[in-house]
Design an enzyme around this catalytic site. Structure first.
Site, PDB file in Angstrom:
ATOM      1  N   TYR A 168       0.856  -1.185   0.000  1.00  8.26           N
ATOM      2  CA  TYR A 168       0.000   0.000   0.000  1.00  8.26           C
ATOM      3  C   TYR A 168       0.891   1.234   0.000  1.00  8.26           C
ATOM      4  O   TYR A 168       1.881   1.290   0.723  1.00  8.26           O
ATOM      5  CB  TYR A 168      -0.888  -0.002   1.252  1.00  8.26           C
ATOM      6  CG  TYR A 168      -1.753   1.234   1.393  1.00  8.26           C
ATOM      7  CD1 TYR A 168      -2.771   1.495   0.480  1.00  8.26           C
ATOM      8  CD2 TYR A 168      -1.563   2.129   2.439  1.00  8.26           C
ATOM      9  CE1 TYR A 168      -3.582   2.624   0.612  1.00  8.26           C
ATOM     10  CE2 TYR A 168      -2.370   3.259   2.582  1.00  8.26           C
ATOM     11  CZ  TYR A 168      -3.372   3.506   1.666  1.00  8.26           C
ATOM     12  OH  TYR A 168      -4.171   4.619   1.805  1.00  8.26           O
ATOM     13  N   ASP A 263       9.268   2.646  -0.373  1.00  7.74           N
ATOM     14  CA  ASP A 263       8.273   3.374   0.406  1.00  7.74           C
ATOM     15  C   ASP A 263       8.410   2.919   1.854  1.00  7.74           C
ATOM     16  O   ASP A 263       7.950   1.852   2.239  1.00  7.74           O
ATOM     17  CB  ASP A 263       6.869   3.084  -0.142  1.00  7.74           C
ATOM     18  CG  ASP A 263       5.784   3.803   0.660  1.00  7.74           C
ATOM     19  OD1 ASP A 263       6.124   4.516   1.626  1.00  7.74           O
ATOM     20  OD2 ASP A 263       4.606   3.637   0.304  1.00  7.74           O
ATOM     21  N   LYS A 291       4.431   8.800   8.845  1.00  5.21           N
ATOM     22  CA  LYS A 291       4.103   8.238  10.160  1.00  5.21           C
ATOM     23  C   LYS A 291       5.055   8.699  11.277  1.00  5.21           C
ATOM     24  O   LYS A 291       4.877   9.783  11.791  1.00  5.21           O
ATOM     25  CB  LYS A 291       3.991   6.713  10.053  1.00  5.21           C
ATOM     26  CG  LYS A 291       2.889   6.325   9.045  1.00  5.21           C
ATOM     27  CD  LYS A 291       2.352   4.933   9.152  1.00  5.21           C
ATOM     28  CE  LYS A 291       1.054   4.825   8.373  1.00  5.21           C
ATOM     29  NZ  LYS A 291       1.163   4.196   7.053  1.00  5.21           N
TER      30      LYS A 291
HETATM   31  C1  PLP Z   1       0.519   4.745   5.720  1.00  5.48           C
HETATM   32  C2  PLP Z   1       1.247   4.534   4.458  1.00  5.48           C
HETATM   33  C3  PLP Z   1       1.120   5.399   3.366  1.00  5.48           C
HETATM   34  C4  PLP Z   1       0.139   6.537   3.360  1.00  5.48           C
HETATM   35  O1  PLP Z   1       0.413   7.474   4.333  1.00  5.48           O
HETATM   36  P1  PLP Z   1      -0.748   8.484   4.815  1.00  5.48           P
HETATM   37  O2  PLP Z   1      -0.060   9.366   5.787  1.00  5.48           O
HETATM   38  O3  PLP Z   1      -1.830   7.634   5.371  1.00  5.48           O
HETATM   39  O4  PLP Z   1      -1.197   9.214   3.597  1.00  5.48           O
HETATM   40  C5  PLP Z   1       1.917   5.183   2.255  1.00  5.48           C
HETATM   41  N1  PLP Z   1       2.785   4.154   2.215  1.00  5.48           N
HETATM   42  C6  PLP Z   1       2.931   3.307   3.225  1.00  5.48           C
HETATM   43  C7  PLP Z   1       3.932   2.216   3.133  1.00  5.48           C
HETATM   44  C8  PLP Z   1       2.149   3.449   4.379  1.00  5.48           C
HETATM   45  O5  PLP Z   1       2.284   2.576   5.375  1.00  5.48           O
END
Ligand code: PLP
Length: 456
Positions: A168, A263, A291
């Protein structure tokens, strides 16, 4: 999101009468608030997974968090393993973070002009991360990844990107794409409102499948701008990859002039300060963080070599900006949190605690022959109702097993333990979880597993 979008948010969970051995906690006030919220927000929430569609009952409305504990509107107390979905590696309401935020807030909350705080957080990160030379702050993980993809496309002058089923990357259009059928597929949109033309620029393959990658690079020679992966996929279960596979991705990207994008919105500052890149000792071309970086406030960032970052405006032609980017209050929270993480032994202690926690639960389940595995890395863990030794691909997760998670989730809430409301979500341990808290949580987990597996 990807395939599990329906599974996660699925049919409204009915709420059968009392559970064995333990009465259901009161959710009266939460239910009232939720009814009201439904008149304001689609599904009563501002982010879908919060709606508790994959577990029993009304979502809990939270009033307060402190250390590893949460309190809901009905006064129930929980040991929290969701930790705001990852950001709170120091637990809730950490004094150092709170105090720094309050101090900075006294001087105003936003200026739309540079502040020294941005320099300070950037320096903290760049001095302690050998994989990036320059960064750009944004306000969420989604924004970080969306911008990083644009940078990869602008830098390589190519349009296609390759992503993996089971990873994701936030909710930007190019990434709300899931696999079709076949080894290498153009994605199908996983959300209404994403033009098919966007999905056609996103190639989707399964994790842990070298052949699929080779085929994609053959079929789309010189067209792939970036391969994007969560090096530690933790948004659809915990699909731990082998180092050798990630190394293979590094090599094939280099060979094809494609950028490798890690990511690390979850794994960054979680699996050590330098994240998965350092854990596996693999240097991606672009990195995204989110995060933890904001200490609980909205911050994301992307970073790369000075050369690649030189393509971002105003130095280069890739446009990206933000009214609240580098917001001083958010920077303050990030500075305070990351400073704590740099203390010697921080990760060693946290990881050790998690390892012991996971191992104890696994021992309990194995001794009783429960079809249950605890996968973990760093301070992330995932409960899977399986007997497989490893799960590396999204399609290796048994969706039927989520019924068991649903039961487990309810039993745990009734015993004062809060997990993210879906079996596809991982759990997080913070430095605020003490040995005693973890002992209590373990006991609750043991009891709950007994109910799930034996109905007693
Ligand atoms: C949480 C997450 C996102 C999205 O971040 P948001 O702050 O919710 O927009 C993108 N990539 C990864 C790997 C994530 O865990």
């Amino acid at each position: 999101m990807f395939d599990s979008i329906k599974k996660r948010f699925g049919a409204e969970g009915e709420y059968p009468a009392s559970t064995i051995g333990k009465a259901d906690i009161s959710r009266e006030k939460s239910a009232e608030l939720f009814a009201k919220a439904k008149t304001y927000f689609p599904g009563g929430v501002n982010s879908p997974v919060r709606a508790f569609k994959s577990v029993y009952g009304t979502p809990l409305f939270i009033e307060k968090g402190d250390g590893c504990h949460l309190w809901d509107a009905d006064g129930n107390q929980f040991i929290d393993f969701c930790c705001s979905w990852g950001p709170l590696i120091l637990g809730h309401n950490h004094a150092k973070v709170r105090e720094k935020v309050i101090e900075v807030m006294q001087n105003g909350m936003s200026f739309g002009a540079p502040t020294a705080l941005e320099n300070e957080l950037a320096e903290l990160i760049l001095k302690n991360n050998k994989y990036i030379e320059k960064i750009r702050f944004v306000s969420s993980g989604t924004e970080a990844v969306m911008s990083a993809i644009r940078l990869a496309r602008g830098y390589t002058k190519r349009d296609k990107i390759l992503k993996f089923e089971g990873c994701y990357h936030g909710h930007s259009d190019s990434l709300l794409v899931k696999a079709g059928s076949g080894l290498v597929t153009f994605g199908e949109t996983s959300s209404a409102g994403v033009p098919k033309a966007f999905a056609d620029e996103t190639i989707v393959v399964a994790l842990n499948d070298k052949k699929a990658i080779e085929k994609a690079f053959e079929e789309f020679k010189d067209q792939i701008a970036a391969v994007i992966i969560e090096p530690i996929p933790a948004n659809n279960g915990l699909l731990l990859q082998e180092k050798e596979y990630l190394q293979f991705l590094r090599e094939i990207c280099t060979k094809n002039g494609t950028l490798l994008l890690f990511d690390e919105v979850i794994s960054g500052f979680r699996i050590g300060f330098e994240g998965a890149a350092a854990y596996y000792s693999i240097k991606p071309d672009i990195l995204t963080y989110g995060k933890i970086i904001g200490g609980g406030l909205p911050v994301g960032c992307y970073g790369a070599s000075a050369e690649i970052m030189g393509h971002v405006s105003p130095d280069g032609g890739v446009y990206q900006g933000g009214t609240l980017s580098g917001n001083p209050v958010a920077m303050a929270a990030g500075i305070a949190q990351l400073t704590e993480l740099l203390r010697s032994g921080f990760y060693r202690d946290l990881d050790k605690k998690t390892e012991e926690f996971a191992a104890a639960i696994q021992r309990f389940a194995t001794a009783r022959n429960y079809k249950f595995k605890v996968f973990s890395i760093g301070s992330i863990f995932w409960f899977a109702f399986t007997d497989q030794e490893a799960i590396r691909r999204a399609d290796e997760i048994d969706s039927a097993s989520m019924e068991l998670f649903k039961k487990l989730h309810r039993e745990l809430l009734n015993r004062g333990v809060y997990l993210g409301p879906s079996g596809y979500e991982v759990g997080f341990i913070s430095s605020a979880h003490t040995k005693i808290d973890l002992e209590k949580a373990k006991r609750a987990i043991f009891e709950s597993l007994e109910v799930v597996f034996n109905g007693k």
